[in-house]
Motif scaffolding. Sequence first.
Motif, PDB file in Angstrom:
ATOM      1  N   ARG A  25       0.850  -1.206   0.000  1.00  0.00           N
ATOM      2  CA  ARG A  25       0.000   0.000   0.000  1.00  0.00           C
ATOM      3  C   ARG A  25       0.876   1.243   0.000  1.00  0.00           C
ATOM      4  NH1 ARG A  25      -2.283   3.269   4.328  1.00  0.00           N
ATOM      5  NH2 ARG A  25      -4.013   4.486   3.494  1.00  0.00           N
ATOM      6  N   THR A  26       0.526   2.194  -0.827  1.00  0.00           N
ATOM      7  CA  THR A  26       1.187   3.501  -0.809  1.00  0.00           C
ATOM      8  C   THR A  26       0.122   4.582  -0.703  1.00  0.00           C
ATOM      9  OG1 THR A  26       1.161   3.719  -3.214  1.00  0.00           O
ATOM     10  CG2 THR A  26       3.111   2.684  -2.229  1.00  0.00           C
ATOM     11  N   PHE A  27       0.513   5.709  -0.134  1.00  0.00           N
ATOM     12  CA  PHE A  27      -0.403   6.844  -0.025  1.00  0.00           C
ATOM     13  C   PHE A  27       0.425   8.113   0.107  1.00  0.00           C
ATOM     14  CE2 PHE A  27       0.622   5.574   4.260  1.00  0.00           C
ATOM     15  CZ  PHE A  27       0.723   6.762   4.976  1.00  0.00           C
ATOM     16  N   GLU A  28      -0.193   9.249  -0.050  1.00  0.00           N
ATOM     17  CA  GLU A  28       0.488  10.530   0.092  1.00  0.00           C
ATOM     18  C   GLU A  28       0.137  11.164   1.433  1.00  0.00           C
ATOM     19  OE1 GLU A  28      -0.117  13.088  -3.231  1.00  0.00           O
ATOM     20  OE2 GLU A  28       1.285  11.953  -4.500  1.00  0.00           O
ATOM     21  N   VAL A  44       4.379  13.799   0.444  1.00  0.00           N
ATOM     22  CA  VAL A  44       5.350  12.789   0.015  1.00  0.00           C
ATOM     23  C   VAL A  44       4.646  11.449  -0.102  1.00  0.00           C
ATOM     24  CG1 VAL A  44       7.281  13.990   1.090  1.00  0.00           C
ATOM     25  CG2 VAL A  44       6.057  12.248   2.380  1.00  0.00           C
ATOM     26  N   LYS A  45       5.202  10.550  -0.884  1.00  0.00           N
ATOM     27  CA  LYS A  45       4.600   9.238  -1.072  1.00  0.00           C
ATOM     28  C   LYS A  45       5.125   8.271  -0.012  1.00  0.00           C
ATOM     29  CE  LYS A  45       3.081   7.885  -4.950  1.00  0.00           C
ATOM     30  NZ  LYS A  45       2.854   7.459  -6.364  1.00  0.00           N
ATOM     31  N   TYR A  46       4.193   7.747   0.770  1.00  0.00           N
ATOM     32  CA  TYR A  46       4.526   6.775   1.814  1.00  0.00           C
ATOM     33  C   TYR A  46       4.257   5.361   1.316  1.00  0.00           C
ATOM     34  CZ  TYR A  46       4.914  10.240   5.591  1.00  0.00           C
ATOM     35  OH  TYR A  46       5.314  11.271   6.407  1.00  0.00           O
ATOM     36  N   MET A  47       4.938   4.410   1.957  1.00  0.00           N
ATOM     37  CA  MET A  47       4.596   2.997   1.789  1.00  0.00           C
ATOM     38  C   MET A  47       4.251   2.464   3.171  1.00  0.00           C
ATOM     39  SD  MET A  47       8.375   1.759   0.663  1.00  0.00           S
ATOM     40  CE  MET A  47       9.797   1.848   1.754  1.00  0.00           C
ATOM     41  N   VAL A 106      14.905   3.608  -2.192  1.00  0.00           N
ATOM     42  CA  VAL A 106      14.081   2.722  -1.368  1.00  0.00           C
ATOM     43  C   VAL A 106      12.630   2.854  -1.812  1.00  0.00           C
ATOM     44  CG1 VAL A 106      13.329   2.175   0.979  1.00  0.00           C
ATOM     45  CG2 VAL A 106      15.659   2.973   0.584  1.00  0.00           C
ATOM     46  N   ASN A 107      12.016   1.722  -2.161  1.00  0.00           N
ATOM     47  CA  ASN A 107      10.610   1.735  -2.569  1.00  0.00           C
ATOM     48  C   ASN A 107       9.890   0.504  -2.051  1.00  0.00           C
ATOM     49  OD1 ASN A 107      11.271  -0.439  -4.293  1.00  0.00           O
ATOM     50  ND2 ASN A 107      11.677   0.946  -6.012  1.00  0.00           N
ATOM     51  N   GLU A 108       8.699   0.248  -2.567  1.00  0.00           N
ATOM     52  CA  GLU A 108       7.857  -0.842  -2.059  1.00  0.00           C
ATOM     53  C   GLU A 108       8.490  -2.222  -2.223  1.00  0.00           C
ATOM     54  OE1 GLU A 108       4.974   1.682  -4.625  1.00  0.00           O
ATOM     55  OE2 GLU A 108       7.146   1.463  -4.387  1.00  0.00           O
TER      56      GLU A 108
END
Length: 338
Positions: free
Chosen positions: A152-155, A165-168, A287-289
Amino acid sequence: MDLCLNLLKSEPEKNLVFSSVNVEHAFAILATAAANKTREDILKMTSQADIATTAHRVKSLESLSSVQLDSKMFTCFQPKSEFWKTHFTTASHGLVDFTDPKTADEINSWIEKSTKNMISKLVDASDLDSLTRMILVSAIFFKGSWETPFRRTFEGAFNGSKQQVKYMQHNFKNITYNESGEFQAISLPYANDGLKMTVLLPKSDLSSFGVSLNASKLKEIFAGMRSAREVNFQMPKFSIESELDLKSIFEQLGFGHVFTAASDDYSNLTDESVFLSMARHKAKIEVNEEGTVAAAATVAKIMLKMCVIPIEFVCDRPFLYFIRKEDEVLFAGRFVKP
């Protein structure tokens, strides 16, 4: 770990990434080339117990499937045969002409290849000249997938800023965790090699927490990690690139003399009188999902001691002359015109 914490204090108000093991790798090779007090100073400066210990650590990292390490010496001479009988026999070697502007491109191309194009342009043509004797480069590349990818990602806002910013986010059912009155810590495992990213979140401001953080405290935090019942974890995706002037950092730590002509015993490498004049480090992390990709490179320049520049004394205007023995002047005069 001491070197890691020293580098962590660099540019405290900025995003930062570096690889202390990459810096240690480069300076361990330099220490191998050095002898006596020059070697001792290099090891002390980079918080290394001895060359053999670092060589063993590097060899252990080389066995990991998600990590690649490499090193190369670019020289304008053939290093002494004794050097190749040491711990770092895997370092490759290339003979180059440092007065050729294309040499900087050759070194940068090697760095780009060794870091999968993550690190570029670490050496400039202006860094090289007729006095340059060696450019030593070490590189590290890491690519790891999360054991549990973020789905899941969200801002959202970060640190009170209006900028989104885009969170995971992931709700971990059984994750390694530690908490005290000062911090929260979580370890996110990668799928391979037993590696993990430990995220340390101070409950006060980061700068205050960083001042009190030392090697023993950090080891205590790592040792105190335990499996938690359930953790709802959220972190921004991020990409950071940093370049550090290692010479400046080590000078501030009291090791400026290592970068002067007074520290010139590299007798395991060459019979020429040379010294360490420059050291630079560049790193990048994404760093990403799905996981993490990171790379770093360190360059160090060994140069020839400059010959003493003669004082200029050019009699191109009128002058006096005296032929004497001590204060006894036999002849004297002036020269005004040819």
